[in-house]
Design an enzyme around this catalytic site. Structure first.
Site, PDB file in Angstrom:
ATOM      1  N   LYS A  52       0.847  -1.201   0.000  1.00  0.00           N
ATOM      2  CA  LYS A  52       0.000   0.000   0.000  1.00  0.00           C
ATOM      3  C   LYS A  52       0.881   1.250   0.000  1.00  0.00           C
ATOM      4  O   LYS A  52       0.648   2.189  -0.771  1.00  0.00           O
ATOM      5  CB  LYS A  52      -0.931  -0.027   1.226  1.00  0.00           C
ATOM      6  CG  LYS A  52      -2.011  -1.098   1.122  1.00  0.00           C
ATOM      7  CD  LYS A  52      -2.722  -1.383   2.442  1.00  0.00           C
ATOM      8  CE  LYS A  52      -3.718  -2.546   2.254  1.00  0.00           C
ATOM      9  NZ  LYS A  52      -4.378  -2.958   3.510  1.00  0.00           N
ATOM     10  N   GLN A  96      -4.336  -1.698   9.756  1.00  0.00           N
ATOM     11  CA  GLN A  96      -4.371  -3.034   9.151  1.00  0.00           C
ATOM     12  C   GLN A  96      -4.998  -4.047  10.109  1.00  0.00           C
ATOM     13  O   GLN A  96      -4.693  -4.075  11.297  1.00  0.00           O
ATOM     14  CB  GLN A  96      -2.945  -3.448   8.762  1.00  0.00           C
ATOM     15  CG  GLN A  96      -2.853  -4.740   7.974  1.00  0.00           C
ATOM     16  CD  GLN A  96      -3.471  -4.668   6.581  1.00  0.00           C
ATOM     17  OE1 GLN A  96      -3.499  -3.610   5.962  1.00  0.00           O
ATOM     18  NE2 GLN A  96      -3.971  -5.781   6.099  1.00  0.00           N
ATOM     19  N   ASP A 119     -11.022   2.621   4.629  1.00  0.00           N
ATOM     20  CA  ASP A 119     -11.424   1.212   4.629  1.00  0.00           C
ATOM     21  C   ASP A 119     -12.948   1.075   4.544  1.00  0.00           C
ATOM     22  O   ASP A 119     -13.454  -0.012   4.259  1.00  0.00           O
ATOM     23  CB  ASP A 119     -10.979   0.549   5.942  1.00  0.00           C
ATOM     24  CG  ASP A 119      -9.707  -0.269   5.801  1.00  0.00           C
ATOM     25  OD1 ASP A 119      -9.494  -0.822   4.709  1.00  0.00           O
ATOM     26  OD2 ASP A 119      -8.962  -0.360   6.788  1.00  0.00           O
TER      27      ASP A 119
END
Ligand code: GUN
Length: 309
Positions: A52, A96, A119
Site C-alpha cells: 500500500k 491493518q 477502509d
C-alpha cells in the site's frame, strides 16, 4: 475453459484515471495523503502494508507508514489515530486488520474520523452504504470486485450473485453494494456461509459466485454451474516445500477444476488483490476531494441526502 479476469490490467486502468485526478488536485495545491498503521508483526499484514505504501509513492501521494510493536496498547493506538484525525496532510487512515489481541478493533474503527476512513469500516460509512448515500467511503475489496465485473463487461444488473462469506471486510459490504439500486448493481444477492444448509445447491444457482471464506481451495467444480462467473477473494498461504518462501498463495477456489466449468474466473494471485489496493488509492483520492483543502470541521453527513428505495 474460462476467460481469465486480469486484476493487474484492470487496476492499471484505474491508475490511469487516478493519475489525472491526482495531478488536478496537486495543481490546486493539495496532495492526497494516506496513513497506514500496522500493529505487530503478522507477516501477511506486513506485506500488504508495504504494498500500500509503495503504491502511494508510485502515484505521488503523500504516504505515512507506522509499524508499531505488538505490545502497543489500546490507549497508544487511539492516541495515534486522534493525531492523524487532526493532521490536515492526511486524508485517509487505515489500521491493518487483524490487530493483536489486546486491541479492541471496533473501538479503533469508531475513533476514526469517518471522512478519513478509507477502509469504509466506520459505522457511519456502513450506514451510508446501506442507504445508498454516495458520499460514503465503501470498503476496498467489495469495490474492487464490483469494478472487476464492470470492466470485464459482466452484467450484474438482474444477476443472481452468491457471496460465500459474511465478514465485515468483504461479505456483508459486498452484498450491500451489489444489491443497490443502480445500473452497476441491481443484483439478487444471496449470502451463504459456514452454517448454510445445502451449500452446493445455493452456490450452483449463482450466475456470479464470489468466494470470500478464507479456506484454501474450498470451492470445487460441484459448487459451480456451467457458465458461471467465479470471483475468488481468498488469499491463503499453504505450505510449499518447493517454493523459496516455503509457502504459496492459493485462493478459496480450486482454480483448475472450476475453470473448466466457469465462463470467467479470477486467478490468485493477480485477480482481486491488485484491485483492493487500487480501490484504497481511489478512496484516498475521494476522501481528499470531499474533505481535502483544509476541510470543513463539520461532518458531511447531510450534504447529500440518502435515497431510500
Ligand atoms: N486486512 C485484510 N484486508 C484488509 C482491508 O481491506 N483493510 C484493513 N484495514 N485490513 C485488512
Amino acid at each position: 475453459m474460462a476467460k481469465l479476469i486480469d486484476g493487474h490490467a484492470i487496476a492499471e486502468k484505474v491508475y490511469v484515471d487516478l493519475r489525472h485526478e491526482i495531478a488536478d488536485l496537486k495543481s490546486k495545491g493539495v496532495t492526497p495523503g494516506l496513513a497506514v498503521i500496522l500493529v505487530g508483526d503478522n507477516p501477511a499484514s506486513r506485506t500488504y502494508v508495504r504494498s500500500k505504501d509503495k503504491m502511494c509513492r508510485e502515484l505521488g501521494l503523500h504516504s505515512m507508514k507506522f509499524e508499531l510493536p505488538a505490545t502497543t496498547t489500546q490507549v497508544e493506538l487511539l492516541a495515534r489515530v486522534q493525531e492523524l484525525n487532526h493532521d490536515p496532510a492526511i486524508h485517509g487512515i487505515l489500521v491493518q486488520s487483524p490487530p493483536p489481541k489486546q486491541i479492541d478493533e471496533a473501538a479503533i474503527v469508531r475513533a476514526l474520523d469517518p471522512r478519513k476512513d478509507v477502509d469504509g469500516f466506520h459505522p457511519e460509512n456502513i450506514a451510508k452504504l446501506a442507504l445508498g448515500d454516495p458520499t460514503g467511503l465503501v470498503p476496498c475489496t467489495p469495490l474492487g470486485v464490483q469494478r472487476l465485473l464492470i470492466e470485464s463487461k459482466i452484467e450484474i444488473d438482474g444477476a443472481h450473485v452468491v457471496v460465500l462469506g459474511r465478514s465485515m471486510i468483504v461479505g456483508k459490504p459486498l452484498a450491500l453494494l451489489l444489491m443497490q439500486k443502480n445500473k452497476n448493481a441491481n443484483a439478487t444477492v444471496t449470502v451463504a456461509h459456514s452454517r448454510s444448509r445445502d451449500l452446493e445447491k445455493i452456490t450452483r444457482s449463482a450466475d456470479i459466485l464470489i468466494a470470500a471464506i478464507g479456506r484454501a481451495n474450498f470451492v470445487r467444480a460441484q459448487h459451480v454451474c456451467d457458465g458461471a462467473v467465479v470471483i475468488d477473494v481468498g488469499i491463503n498461504r499453504v505450505k510449499d516445500a518447493v517454493s523459496e518462501r516455503g509457502y504459496r498463495l492459493v485462493g478459496d477456489v480450486a482454480f483448475d477444476e472450476v475453470a473448466t466449468k466457469a465462463s470467467a474466473i479470477t486467478p490468485v494471485p493477480g485477480g482481486v488483490g491488485p484491485m483492493t489496493i487500487a480501490m484504497l488509492m481511489s478512496n484516498t483520492v475521494k476522501a481528499c476531494r470531499q474533505f481535502g483543502r483544509g476541510g470543513s470541521p463539520e461532518p458531511t453527513a447531510n450534504a447529500n441526502p440518502a435515497r431510500i428505495d
